[in-house]
Design a protein around this motif. Sequence first.
Motif, short mmCIF file in Angstrom:
data_model
loop_
_atom_site.label_atom_id
_atom_site.label_comp_id
_atom_site.label_asym_id
_atom_site.label_seq_id
_atom_site.Cartn_x
_atom_site.Cartn_y
_atom_site.Cartn_z
N UNK A 152 7.52 1.46 2.67
CA UNK A 152 7.32 2.92 1.23
C UNK A 152 6.18 3.47 1.04
N UNK A 153 5.24 2.92 0.89
CA UNK A 153 4.44 3.06 0.68
C UNK A 153 2.58 3.16 1.61
N UNK A 154 2.01 4.06 1.16
CA UNK A 154 0.87 4.21 1.84
C UNK A 154 -0.33 4.63 0.61
N UNK A 155 -1.41 3.72 0.94
CA UNK A 155 -3.17 4.11 0.34
C UNK A 155 -4.10 4.52 1.06
N UNK A 156 -4.52 5.59 0.29
CA UNK A 156 -5.65 6.65 1.11
C UNK A 156 -6.48 7.75 0.65
N UNK A 157 -7.36 8.40 0.85
CA UNK A 157 -7.98 10.01 0.13
C UNK A 157 -6.96 10.36 0.52
N UNK A 196 -2.08 6.14 -4.02
CA UNK A 196 -0.69 6.04 -3.33
C UNK A 196 0.32 6.84 -3.55
N UNK A 197 0.70 7.28 -2.19
CA UNK A 197 1.76 7.50 -1.89
C UNK A 197 3.44 7.16 -1.76
N UNK A 198 4.52 7.17 -2.51
CA UNK A 198 5.93 6.82 -1.80
C UNK A 198 6.26 7.83 -1.52
N UNK A 199 6.68 7.11 0.21
CA UNK A 199 6.68 8.85 0.76
C UNK A 199 5.66 9.68 0.89
N UNK A 200 6.18 10.97 0.68
CA UNK A 200 4.82 12.19 0.34
C UNK A 200 4.56 12.48 -0.54
N UNK A 201 5.34 11.32 -2.11
CA UNK A 201 5.21 11.82 -2.62
C UNK A 201 3.51 11.13 -3.60
N UNK A 202 2.93 11.19 -4.95
CA UNK A 202 1.95 10.47 -4.91
C UNK A 202 2.13 9.83 -5.98
N UNK A 205 1.00 -3.85 -1.76
CA UNK A 205 2.29 -4.25 -1.78
C UNK A 205 3.07 -4.10 -1.64
N UNK A 206 4.53 -4.84 -1.11
CA UNK A 206 6.58 -3.59 -0.72
C UNK A 206 6.21 -3.15 -1.80
N UNK A 207 6.11 -3.55 -3.14
CA UNK A 207 6.43 -2.48 -4.70
C UNK A 207 5.77 -1.31 -4.91
N UNK A 208 4.80 -1.09 -4.14
CA UNK A 208 3.70 -0.29 -4.31
C UNK A 208 3.01 -0.45 -5.09
N UNK A 209 1.99 -1.44 -5.44
CA UNK A 209 1.63 -2.03 -6.33
C UNK A 209 -0.27 -2.63 -5.45
N UNK A 210 -1.22 -2.17 -5.53
CA UNK A 210 -2.34 -2.07 -5.10
C UNK A 210 -3.19 -3.07 -6.05
N UNK A 211 -3.77 -4.16 -5.50
CA UNK A 211 -3.42 -5.64 -5.67
C UNK A 211 -5.22 -6.25 -5.55
#
Length: 439
Positions: free
Chosen positions: A189-194, A204-210, A263-269
């Motif tokens: 569900x989560x993506x990370x980008x510019x 970090x987006x969850x779907x299309x929401x920041x 991570x699958x929970x949307x946390x970037x480590x």
Amino acid sequence: MDAIYPTSNLFLSASLIISFFILPTAAAAPNSQLSSGQPLVDGATLISSDGIFELGFFSPGSSTNRYVGIWYHSFSAAAVLWVANRDSPLLDTLGSLTIARDGNLVILNGHKAVVWSSKVASLPSNETIAELLDTGNLVLNNSDATVWQSFDNPGDTYLPGMKVGLDLVTNVNQVFTSWRSNDDPAPGNFTLGIAPDQSTQFFIWEGDKPRWRSGRWNGQVFLGIQNMVTTYIDGFKLSDFQREKKLYFYYTRSNISHRYILMPDGVDRHLIWANNTNNWQQLWAQPNTQCEIYNRCGNNATCTDSTDGKSPTCSCLKGFESDNYGKAIGRCMRRKPLQCETNNGSTAGNSDRFYLIKGMKLPDLSYWDLDPTNDTQCKEACMKNCSCKAYSYQAGIGCLTWGRELVDIHMFSSGGNDFYLRLAGSEFGTNTMLSDHLL
């Protein structure tokens, strides 16, 4: 994106960060390359020339599905760094990785059907070689030219040598995508980008929401990361995007064991392998508090973390009040209209003025004004423009202004940025506390 936090949870055991993987027990292939006519079967692997990285078939967690992936050979095989067939798993151990007749790198199932391909233009297969490099990058070379590489097709992990960002010509945004779960590497569900608005922020987006943002890059740190220090950011470099038309962050470190994982929970480590403990050490994680969740308190409101870890405190900005009469924060609405909106600021002694707020994560949706070259010019430019609702001058960036709703404001417990909020002069009155912040 690095930062060090003085908490008791900096060190996580590998069992908390990653799940265990079922890995092949067969002897590894003696080289790092794959040539036409030499398929890599399930149970065999490629190993980079320095012995750090390994490529082969694996099953994640409790799953029996088979995938082709890359992991650390030398110290942490359980940390899978890249997966080819993320959403096309093999159901048995009869698959193979090979170079097809058209020169593409492909994964075949037991019936010799293609389940994954590098999808490059047709090339002479006898001139094509796949190689696992010492950086962890899987490259496909044809006549010594790289025609495809895994670093340009990232999964959930950001390694030294990789880049992430936006091609300003094609608008292709190279992002990282979380796994669906520890048992399933399919895109989650989560993506990370510019940020596509070219504001030099990581999102970090969850779907299309920041879900989280880093704040703008000032050449040394990201302004929205609390207590970030430059000594821990020495791997990031921003491209000259105005000239190159590519807004990329490049990441280089001499220690190859550094990695970022979404991570699958949307946390970037941010993790590093510690040889003395044979374990992963966490250096950084975001979002880490409730106020780091994007726009946690709504528009025109500040978010302050609680000291006891409970719900954060939400407050309307100075000059704004809730439309919900204290029952909840509701919407924060401007209490008094700006003078420039009512009479062009001509009210004697009562024109618009700026109120200073310190220690802030600057709001999102700022505009970068290239003309002002110092704080005074930035202030003057904002005051002359009635649509300018706030400004902040930042070393390494320049003049930032805001003309829309003020969103995603986090009040830092230490550090942070100066922010100048435009208010009607009548908001100040004779209050001496306000006059201390009057500009």
